[in-house]
Write an enzyme that holds these catalytic residues in place. Structure first.
Site, PDB file in Angstrom:
ATOM      1  N   LYS A  50      -6.910  -6.137  23.477  1.00 51.43           N
ATOM      2  CA  LYS A  50      -5.654  -6.771  23.883  1.00 51.43           C
ATOM      3  C   LYS A  50      -5.742  -7.387  25.275  1.00 51.43           C
ATOM      4  CE  LYS A  50      -2.554  -4.464  20.734  1.00 51.43           C
ATOM      5  NZ  LYS A  50      -3.529  -3.619  19.976  1.00 51.43           N
TER       6      LYS A  50
HETATM    7  C1  LIG Z   1      -3.707  -3.737  18.579  1.00 48.56           C
HETATM    8  C2  LIG Z   1      -4.951  -3.167  18.054  1.00 48.56           C
HETATM    9  C3  LIG Z   1      -5.417  -3.477  16.760  1.00 48.56           C
HETATM   10  C4  LIG Z   1      -4.649  -4.345  15.791  1.00 48.56           C
HETATM   11  O1  LIG Z   1      -4.549  -5.665  16.213  1.00 48.56           O
HETATM   12  P1  LIG Z   1      -3.505  -6.653  15.496  1.00 48.56           P
HETATM   13  O2  LIG Z   1      -3.608  -7.913  16.261  1.00 48.56           O
HETATM   14  O3  LIG Z   1      -2.170  -6.000  15.616  1.00 48.56           O
HETATM   15  O4  LIG Z   1      -3.946  -6.792  14.092  1.00 48.56           O
HETATM   16  C5  LIG Z   1      -6.629  -2.942  16.358  1.00 48.56           C
HETATM   17  N1  LIG Z   1      -7.330  -2.128  17.154  1.00 48.56           N
HETATM   18  C6  LIG Z   1      -6.924  -1.798  18.402  1.00 48.56           C
HETATM   19  C7  LIG Z   1      -7.755  -0.880  19.220  1.00 48.56           C
HETATM   20  C8  LIG Z   1      -5.721  -2.304  18.902  1.00 48.56           C
HETATM   21  O5  LIG Z   1      -5.332  -1.961  20.139  1.00 48.56           O
END
Ligand SMILES: *Cc1c(COP(=O)(O)O)cnc(C)c1O
Length: 474
Positions: free
Chosen positions: A113
């Site tokens: 993220k």
């Molecule tokens: C947010 C997140 C996801 C999922 O991502 P999306 O964009 O919501 O599909 C997967 N793995 C981790 C570690 C995350 O923080």
């Protein structure tokens, strides 16, 4: 480039004017009016492709109003060696002949993220400066999103962050990461309750239009368009690195550990722009609403109390908030038809793609919308973590393990697979210990964090108290 709503009720708007909001005024999601074609051939023969150069070239398509030098400065601040451990930002690591992991979690909070949030922080600051405005970001987190947002927004003089987190529900690591931030603009609010209560409070406050207006309230949730935009780049970047490493044939697929469909949506858009992805493969955990949709044809969100707590917690979702953008494309971007489909969801609690005739578009391999999917359970993730460690001495986290588990299962002969790494194993030390008998080594940066003072306020799960706290601190 202009932006529209998936529900058809928004006048065309520029990137800058939709930047601070994800939701369109009609309740839909904002989408670009076209997907620009992007020719990657000019990069294929080059070695040492810079992430920043590629990012700039791609983002200018979506945000043409940002002057080129300004965008360079933004990208330099967002993606640098200090924040992402190396100038490669998103390195591709080959594991044998047909598997690779694209490292997306080298940022400040060890989760992918950061890639979207770091860009968002810079873009927000620029826009608020231009408009001479201030923004108060409200969010709820069970771990990853909150710390990523805080590290992206810390120290910014036009932005304050109010982040609700559930008491005693996060790992020591996550707590240390968030609560040791001492910047004046960061407010950690520890709520005596569970994540769903935190999220409900955020939702209710966001719907309180007077409050929203009087406090300049904003969100950085996963439907924010600029976040998606920042994620498109690494699909191109991963693909180009694979080509450079000798994956010359044309069966390069991506496996995406998926929750809210944000990450995989970026992959869908990269493909729409012309990136020749062979297969786009979704990996879910036990909360498999998307896997079910792709393999059975019915998209059925679940009530929050039916969501399992799994060992890949960032994918524990009840509904996939970005899925609407993909469905809009499936409906040939016709808002009237799209509204009908979404109406069906409201009335029946599900969308039946077999009944509405769109299922073919999802499953036929040569369809520009095709998706593939699989799911994993805890046992399979543990097995996969062990397998990658024993075979390649590669440590992966349980979300990335979801991806490898599904990818290795579904893989065709001759197919090459890039799995997106969404978090570093250190964030999920207990699961690693279960799989391998030892905990990952804690980076020095973090060892020291645990000894620092923590700064947060504790509150009851009471919307009135939280509202008052915000009013006194914005
Ligand atoms: C947010 C997140 C996801 C999922 O991502 P999306 O964009 O919501 O599909 C997967 N793995 C981790 C570690 C995350 O923080």
């Amino acid at each position: 480039m202009q932006y529209l709503s998936t529900r058809g009720g928004m006048n065309a708007a520029s990137f800058s004017s939709i930047l601070l909001e994800g939701l369109a005024p009609d309740g839909g999601l904002v989408v670009p009016n076209i997907y620009p074609k992007y020719d990657i051939r000019k990069w294929v023969k080059k070695t040492n492709i810079g992430y920043l150069d590629l990012a700039k070239d791609i983002i200018l398509n979506f945000a043409p109003e940002i002057p080129s030098e300004e965008l360079s400065a933004i990208l330099n601040n967002a993606y640098n060696t200090e924040k992402f451990q190396s100038s490669v930002i998103a390195p591709l690591n080959m594991l044998g002949d047909s598997l690779a992991v694209l490292e997306l979690s080298n940022g400040p909070t060890y989760a992918f993220k950061d890639i979207a949030m770091q860009l968002l922080g810079e873009l927000f600051s620029r826009q608020l400066n231009l408009e001479d405005k201030y923004l108060n970001i409200l969010g709820a987190t069970s771990g990853d999103t909150g710390s990523s947002a805080e590290y992206a927004m810390r120290g910014r003089d036009r932005i304050k962050v109010f982040m609700l987190s559930p008491k005693d529900r996060m790992s020591e690591f996550q707590k240390a990461q968030m609560y040791t931030l001492t910047d004046n603009n960061i407010h950690n609010i520890v709520v005596d309750g569970v994540f769903d209560q935190c999220q409900q409070i955020v939702k209710n406050l966001a719907e309180d239009l007077d409050f929203k207006k009087s406090t300049n309230l904003g969100m950085v949730n996963s439907i924010n368009w600029a976040r998606i935009c920042g994620q498109i780049i690494y699909y191109f970047y991963g693909f180009l690195q694979a080509k450079n490493c000798g994956w010359v044939d044309n069966k390069i697929s991506f496996v995406v550990p998926t929750g809210n469909f944000g990450n995989v949506l970026a992959g869908h858009i990269a493909r729409q722009m012309g990136l020749p992805i062979y297969r786009l493969i979704i990996a879910t955990n036990e909360n498999n609403i998307l896997e079910e949709c792709i393999n059975c044809g019915i998209y059925r969100p679940r009530p929050a109390q039916n969501v399992f707590n799994t060992s890949s917690p960032s994918m524990d979702i009840a509904a996939a908030s970005n899925f609407e953008r993909y469905v809009f494309d499936l409906c040939d971007r016709d808002p009237t038809y799209h509204n009908q489909v979404w109406q069906e969801l409201k009335i029946n609690g599900c969308i039946n793609f077999k009944a509405n005739g769109m299922y073919k578009k999802i499953i036929e391999k040569n369809s520009p919308y095709s998706l593939f999917a699989g799911k994993s359970d805890h046992k399979q993730r543990i097995k996969t973590i062990r397998f990658l460690w024993n075979k390649f001495q590669r440590l992966i986290d349980p979300h990335t393990a979801d991806g490898f588990s599904v990818g290795m299962n579904i893989m065709e002969k001759d197919e090459k697979i890039i799995v997106l790494e969404t978090a570093k194993p250190i964030k999920f030390a207990e699961t690693i210990k279960e799989a391998l008998g030892f905990k990952p080594q804690i980076p020095t940066k973090i060892v020291n964090l645990v000894n620092l003072d923590q700064k947060f306020v504790s509150m009851k799960a009471n919307i009135k108290d939280i509202k008052t706290y915000m009013e006194n601190n914005v």
